[in-house]
Design an enzyme around this catalytic site. Structure first.
Site, PDB file in Angstrom:
ATOM      1  N   HIS A   1      35.614  35.498  36.179  1.00 32.26           N
ATOM      2  CA  HIS A   1      34.806  34.874  35.126  1.00 32.26           C
ATOM      3  C   HIS A   1      35.087  33.372  35.053  1.00 32.26           C
ATOM      4  O   HIS A   1      34.155  32.564  34.976  1.00 32.26           O
ATOM      5  CB  HIS A   1      35.119  35.472  33.750  1.00 32.26           C
ATOM      6  CG  HIS A   1      34.685  36.883  33.565  1.00 32.26           C
ATOM      7  ND1 HIS A   1      35.537  37.856  33.104  1.00 32.26           N
ATOM      8  CD2 HIS A   1      33.480  37.486  33.756  1.00 32.26           C
ATOM      9  CE1 HIS A   1      34.879  39.005  33.014  1.00 32.26           C
ATOM     10  NE2 HIS A   1      33.637  38.807  33.408  1.00 32.26           N
TER      11      HIS A   1
ATOM     12  N   LYS B   1      29.505  49.983  24.949  1.00 37.06           N
ATOM     13  CA  LYS B   1      30.474  49.947  26.048  1.00 37.06           C
ATOM     14  C   LYS B   1      31.876  50.334  25.596  1.00 37.06           C
ATOM     15  O   LYS B   1      32.726  50.609  26.421  1.00 37.06           O
ATOM     16  CB  LYS B   1      30.522  48.555  26.691  1.00 37.06           C
ATOM     17  CG  LYS B   1      29.392  48.290  27.651  1.00 37.06           C
ATOM     18  CD  LYS B   1      29.675  47.027  28.449  1.00 37.06           C
ATOM     19  CE  LYS B   1      28.648  46.814  29.530  1.00 37.06           C
ATOM     20  NZ  LYS B   1      28.939  45.636  30.336  1.00 37.06           N
TER      21      LYS B   1
ATOM     22  N   ARG C   1      29.030  39.654  42.374  1.00 39.28           N
ATOM     23  CA  ARG C   1      30.191  40.011  43.178  1.00 39.28           C
ATOM     24  C   ARG C   1      29.766  40.624  44.500  1.00 39.28           C
ATOM     25  O   ARG C   1      30.364  40.393  45.521  1.00 39.28           O
ATOM     26  CB  ARG C   1      31.069  41.013  42.418  1.00 39.28           C
ATOM     27  CG  ARG C   1      31.793  40.421  41.244  1.00 39.28           C
ATOM     28  CD  ARG C   1      32.611  41.477  40.566  1.00 39.28           C
ATOM     29  NE  ARG C   1      31.746  42.565  40.113  1.00 39.28           N
ATOM     30  CZ  ARG C   1      31.676  43.006  38.877  1.00 39.28           C
ATOM     31  NH1 ARG C   1      32.447  42.503  37.958  1.00 39.28           N
ATOM     32  NH2 ARG C   1      30.866  43.976  38.556  1.00 39.28           N
TER      33      ARG C   1
ATOM     34  N   SER D   1      36.341  43.512  35.221  1.00 39.59           N
ATOM     35  CA  SER D   1      37.124  43.801  34.017  1.00 39.59           C
ATOM     36  C   SER D   1      37.469  45.286  33.926  1.00 39.59           C
ATOM     37  O   SER D   1      38.578  45.654  33.543  1.00 39.59           O
ATOM     38  CB  SER D   1      36.358  43.378  32.764  1.00 39.59           C
ATOM     39  OG  SER D   1      36.229  41.987  32.718  1.00 39.59           O
TER      40      SER D   1
END
Length: 164
Positions: A17, A41, A95, A133
């Site tokens: 990040h 989430k 990514r 994460s």
């Protein structure tokens, strides 16, 4: 003034990040880090702690880059958040190819709602591209060393949160 919005859950903020934030600062005068509240989430860190961690990391990056960086929690549509903060650009980190499929759909929907807000994709430096994460939290939960993936203060916050 060019304003960018970099949205995410940041649960927790990783070196991937921060690499994207640093790169985005080269493109805009003001970068808003939109922290999605996203109760669905079930984040490990409550919003206040995520905001605090992101603000601490961004203070360092702002000093390094000269870019104004602000943190803005949001719970509405991403395009509405962009309007709220005056962003002309949404910054998204990629990514892998798997990320692109989802992001491609998101761009299409956002453009259908407002075609004046552009989306820019940035790739983190190669050494950070695999960091997620979700994986950082899993490694930390299983007593693994995440110091290569997060800043020292975030590493300590993870240990404290997980009782390690």
């Amino acid at each position: 003034m060019r304003v960018g919005l970099y949205p995410g859950t940041f649960d927790p903020i990783t070196l991937g990040h921060t690499d994207i934030i640093k790169r985005a600062c080269a493109l805009v005068d003001r970068l808003v880090i939109g922290i999605a509240i996203n109760r669905d989430k079930g984040p490990l860190f409550p919003l206040e702690e995520r905001v605090s961690m992101v603000e601490a990391e961004c203070a360092i990056l702002s000093a390094e880059t000269g870019c104004e960086i602000v943190v803005h929690p949001f719970e509405n549509l991403l395009i509405d958040c962009a309007h709220d903060v005056g962003a002309q650009v949404i910054v998204r980190g990629l990514r892998a190819v798997a990320d692109f499929e989802y992001e491609y759909q998101m761009v299409g929907m956002n453009r259908a709602m407002d075609d004046t807000v552009e989306t820019v994709f940035l790739m983190a430096e190669a050494r950070y591209q695999a960091i997620a994460s979700k994986l950082v939290k899993e490694i930390a939960r299983l007593d693994g060393d995440v110091s290569k993936f997060v800043a020292p203060s975030v590493n300590e916050a993870l240990k404290e949160k997980l009782g390690k």
